[in-house]
Design an enzyme around this catalytic site. Structure first.
Site, short mmCIF file in Angstrom:
data_model
loop_
_atom_site.label_atom_id
_atom_site.label_comp_id
_atom_site.label_asym_id
_atom_site.label_seq_id
_atom_site.Cartn_x
_atom_site.Cartn_y
_atom_site.Cartn_z
N ASP A 41 0.82 -1.23 0.00
CA ASP A 41 0.00 0.00 0.00
C ASP A 41 0.85 1.27 0.00
OD1 ASP A 41 0.64 -0.39 2.73
OD2 ASP A 41 -1.40 0.00 3.46
N SER A 131 -6.88 -0.94 15.32
CA SER A 131 -6.64 0.51 15.39
C SER A 131 -7.39 1.25 14.28
CB SER A 131 -5.14 0.84 15.35
OG SER A 131 -4.50 0.09 14.37
N GLU A 163 -3.22 8.04 12.52
CA GLU A 163 -2.26 6.98 12.90
C GLU A 163 -0.82 7.41 12.60
OE1 GLU A 163 -3.59 3.35 13.17
OE2 GLU A 163 -1.63 2.39 13.36
N ASP A 175 -5.66 -0.41 5.70
CA ASP A 175 -6.50 -0.84 6.83
C ASP A 175 -7.71 0.07 6.99
OD1 ASP A 175 -4.38 -2.53 7.10
OD2 ASP A 175 -3.61 -1.64 8.95
N TYR A 225 8.60 -1.72 10.77
CA TYR A 225 7.65 -1.27 9.75
C TYR A 225 8.15 0.05 9.15
CZ TYR A 225 3.24 -0.18 7.46
OH TYR A 225 2.29 0.11 6.51
#
Ligand code: GLA
Length: 390
Positions: A41, A131, A163, A175, A225
């Site tokens: 993504d 989340s 986020e 997400d 990440y």
């Protein structure tokens, strides 16, 4: 929808006992799965997610003034914050809510205070995007309560920004998009660069999607990440010298990466190779799914796992173990780690009439190897974030 098994009643009753009032609005925010397209993504590639029947329920009402009072059902904890003084909380969970409030205010939305109870059955740290469900759910609630007039896509973007900026995880858009935009029985084919998307029905016939939860979340997850993002950006910088048109790894091919191999640090090469292969693989996998070639699709899931394990290096021994257990099982078409990695769930496509045996076999093997009880979730694909009534 059938509310029997949801937290609808528990959360709305909690609202009544906690605040001595009825909530004005009840909203459901689902978790997500992703069939294929992992870590693509934020590189502008494609993903194939869907929202599922694991969800967070929000019971909310407006409140005079600027104070927000929140009770988190799952942790049995509460917090209070003011709209004009948002400070990062050490508790963790309030940040997902404050981040959304912060983003709404940065966009000039006029908010008032609120009273909120939320809770549900999305396991945290399992890679099912609890989340994103919280962020999108609250954005949806406030958009309704205060008639903000935001589109769903705007709410997706501001939830991602919450986020990124308030929580501090540089996640991509998958997400939040899946949680907000999901559609019952369908997967979303999303182009993460243009945000063009289409739904197509997921027809698995004799098969089911089963998630196997390692119940581990290795602590390096978030920092690794962010490191992967940087490594991909480093790859783009190198590719650009030869191919100025490359703005994101989406614009590159495995062959282009090969021609730059000597200029790349070994890890950067591995990351770029996985990523460009995965972006191509998702396209092929979608065609296989549309042609109802589930076996071919399952093979692509294994290829994705292998790339994530060896080239992108975001897997872990527990995930690899669960995937390896399925490799010689004729009742399993495909299996791979799902989501960011370093723990969480594997996603498996399993023959319906063999699911009981599959779960038992894996649970036993996993317990013997790691001493951990394996939880398995059989997934149904539901609509995305929505208001619900009893
Ligand atoms: C996490 C992130 C997503 C995506 C996945 C990996 O879930 O929040 O944006 O990058 O990892 O595909």
């Amino acid at each position: 929808m059938d509310l029997k098994n949801t937290f609808f009643h528990q959360v709305s009753q909690r609202f009544q006992t906690h605040f001595q009032a009825q909530p004005e609005l009840i909203v459901r925010g689902p978790g997500r799965i992703n069939l294929i397209g992992e870590h693509t993504d934020y590189n502008g590639g494609f993903v194939l997610p869907a929202s599922i029947d694991k969800e967070i329920i929000f019971a909310i009402s407006k409140k005079e003034g600027t104070t927000c009072e929140v009770y988190a059902e799952n942790v049995g904890d509460s917090t209070t914050f003011s709209l004009d003084q948002l400070e990062k909380s050490r508790k963790g969970w309030p940040n997902y809510l404050m981040g959304v409030v912060d983003q709404l205010q940065k966009r000039g939305c006029k908010l008032g205070g609120f009273r909120l109870v939320f809770g549900g059955d999305i396991p945290t740290g399992a890679g099912l995007s609890s989340s994103a469900a919280i962020e999108c759910g609250l954005a949806f609630c406030l958009n309704e309560l205060y008639a903000l007039g935001l589109s769903k896509i705007e709410m997706v973007k501001l939830s991602q920004a919450a986020e990124n900026q308030f929580v501090g995880v540089q996640c991509g858009i998958m997400d939040q998009f899946a949680s907000m935009m999901g559609k019952a029985n369908s997967v979303i084919q999303l182009d993460c660069r243009s945000l063009e998307y289409q739904y197509f029905p997921l027809e698995l016939n004799d098969y089911l999607v089963v998630l196997c939860d390692t119940a581990v979340k290795h602590s390096l997850g978030n920092s690794e990440y962010n490191t992967r993002r940087q490594e991909c950006e480093a790859g783009v910088d190198i590719l650009q010298r030869k191919y100025p048109e490359v703005q994101l790894l989406r614009d590159a091919t495995p062959a282009m990466v090969e021609t730059c191999r000597d200029e790349m640090p070994a890890k950067v090469y591995d990351r770029c190779r996985y990523m460009t292969e995965e972006i191509e693989r998702v396209q092929l996998a979608c065609q296989l799914l549309l042609a109802n070639d589930l076996e071919g699709f399952g093979q692509k899931m294994y290829e994705t796992h292998d790339g994530l394990q060896h080239l992108y290096e975001v897997s872990c021994p527990e995930l690899d173990f669960l995937v390896d257990q399925t490799r010689s099982d004729d009742n399993v078409l495909g299996s791979r780690m799902m989501g960011g990695g370093f723990g969480g769930c594997t996603i498996n496509i399993v023959r319906k009439d063999a699911v009981d045996a599959f779960e038992q076999k894996l649970a036993q093997a996993y317990h013997e190897a790691f001493g951990i009880d394996l939880k398995c979730y059989r997934v149904t694909i539901t609509d995305g974030t929505e208001a619900i009534t009893a």
